[in-house]
Design an enzyme around this catalytic site. Sequence first.
Site, short mmCIF file in Angstrom:
data_model
loop_
_atom_site.label_atom_id
_atom_site.label_comp_id
_atom_site.label_asym_id
_atom_site.label_seq_id
_atom_site.Cartn_x
_atom_site.Cartn_y
_atom_site.Cartn_z
N ASP A 60 0.89 -1.14 0.12
CA ASP A 60 0.02 0.08 0.31
C ASP A 60 0.84 0.98 -0.02
O ASP A 60 1.81 1.59 1.02
CB ASP A 60 -0.93 -0.13 1.34
CG ASP A 60 -1.80 1.14 1.39
OD1 ASP A 60 -1.66 2.36 0.65
OD2 ASP A 60 -2.76 1.24 2.08
N SER A 144 -0.72 12.33 -15.25
CA SER A 144 -1.72 12.31 -16.11
C SER A 144 -2.01 13.50 -17.03
O SER A 144 -1.09 14.65 -16.54
CB SER A 144 -3.09 12.13 -15.21
OG SER A 144 -4.21 12.21 -15.76
N TYR A 157 -7.85 14.90 -7.61
CA TYR A 157 -7.05 13.97 -8.66
C TYR A 157 -5.92 14.89 -9.56
O TYR A 157 -4.84 14.67 -9.43
CB TYR A 157 -8.01 13.17 -9.58
CG TYR A 157 -7.18 12.37 -10.72
CD1 TYR A 157 -6.66 11.20 -10.19
CD2 TYR A 157 -6.90 12.75 -11.91
CE1 TYR A 157 -6.15 10.23 -11.17
CE2 TYR A 157 -6.66 11.80 -12.90
CZ TYR A 157 -5.98 10.68 -12.56
OH TYR A 157 -5.20 9.89 -13.26
N LYS A 161 -1.98 14.95 -9.44
CA LYS A 161 -1.03 14.73 -10.66
C LYS A 161 -0.06 15.95 -11.06
O LYS A 161 0.72 15.82 -11.53
CB LYS A 161 -2.02 14.16 -11.79
CG LYS A 161 -2.72 13.00 -11.42
CD LYS A 161 -1.92 11.73 -11.35
CE LYS A 161 -2.45 10.52 -11.13
NZ LYS A 161 -1.57 9.22 -10.97
#
Length: 264
Positions: A60, A144, A157, A161
């Site tokens: 993890d 991304s 998100y 990124k």
Amino acid sequence: MPRLAGKIALVTGAAQGIGAAIVGAFVAEGATVWLTDLDPAAAAREADAVGHGAVAATLDVRDEAQLEATFAAILARHGRVDIVVNNAGITGLDTPRPHDPENASLADWRAVLATNLDGVFLGCKYAIRAMRPTATGSIVNMSSRSGLVGIPGAAAYAASKAGVRNHSKSVALWCAQQRLQVRCNSVHPAAILTPIWEAMAGRGSDREAKLAAMVADSPLRRFGTVDEVAALVVYLASDESAYVTGSEFDIDGGLLAGSAASPG
Ligand SMILES: NC(=O)c1ccc[n+]([C@@H]2O[C@H](COP(=O)([O-])OP(=O)(O)OC[C@H]3O[C@@H](n4cnc5c(N)ncnc54)[C@H](O)[C@@H]3O)[C@@H](O)[C@H]2O)c1
């Protein structure tokens, strides 16, 4: 001669999707790869599918102790780490809760950053330490397209990124300052068809229409494949890219080049 012959690699979030394809490509090029994931059963299944050359391990990326122990185990077994791909990432969109800047909860924001940004920070930290003895290596961080543009419905998100993109440059410069030939680059995919899209596409009768709509603005007007991303990562992991560090690589069907470029 295989392009990664004899190299020892670790890939996070590798039980499916882009990570799994990277493991397959690395093994095909002669590397021994630690295929790690949050989900131990899925990691074991995927490693079995890849066969000789893939070693499954539970990791993890939010857990610093697990990262430290995994790198220690790789060094104990192989004596070196040559390639680290910090690939694990989540969108947070698998819950119905809002992820826009006005309505997202602090807990949901932090959950995305914990995996996507803290995880990459920790992966880089222990990768650098593990690469010090040989003073060489390649770290590839999965950012991304969303790290380069805003995403109103997935703010955490996008912020995470963007953080990955910037941190990759700090890592590259730190390693260079330390006189290490340890390189660090970021990869910026968009619209690669993996399970990460499932939550958005759903299982309804409008699934195909939704998928088509998602790539309607992409100049190449299709989803990319995991193998296309893996091919780029093989290049960055190999000695062919020995002079490439602190750079970012878009793999997005032309999306970031501007507005849709293909003829109407
Ligand atoms: N698919 C795309 O279009 C796309 C586009 C841009 C960026 N990316 C990035 O590429 C990476 C891989 O995406 P994917 O589409 O293959 O995703 P995926 O959801 O198919 O696979 C992600 C894997 O990461 C694992 N994972 C999640 N949290 C983890 C954690 N805390 N520790 C370790 N493993 C964890 C999951 O179990 C899963 O196996 C992600 O960082 C994602 O943000 C994907």
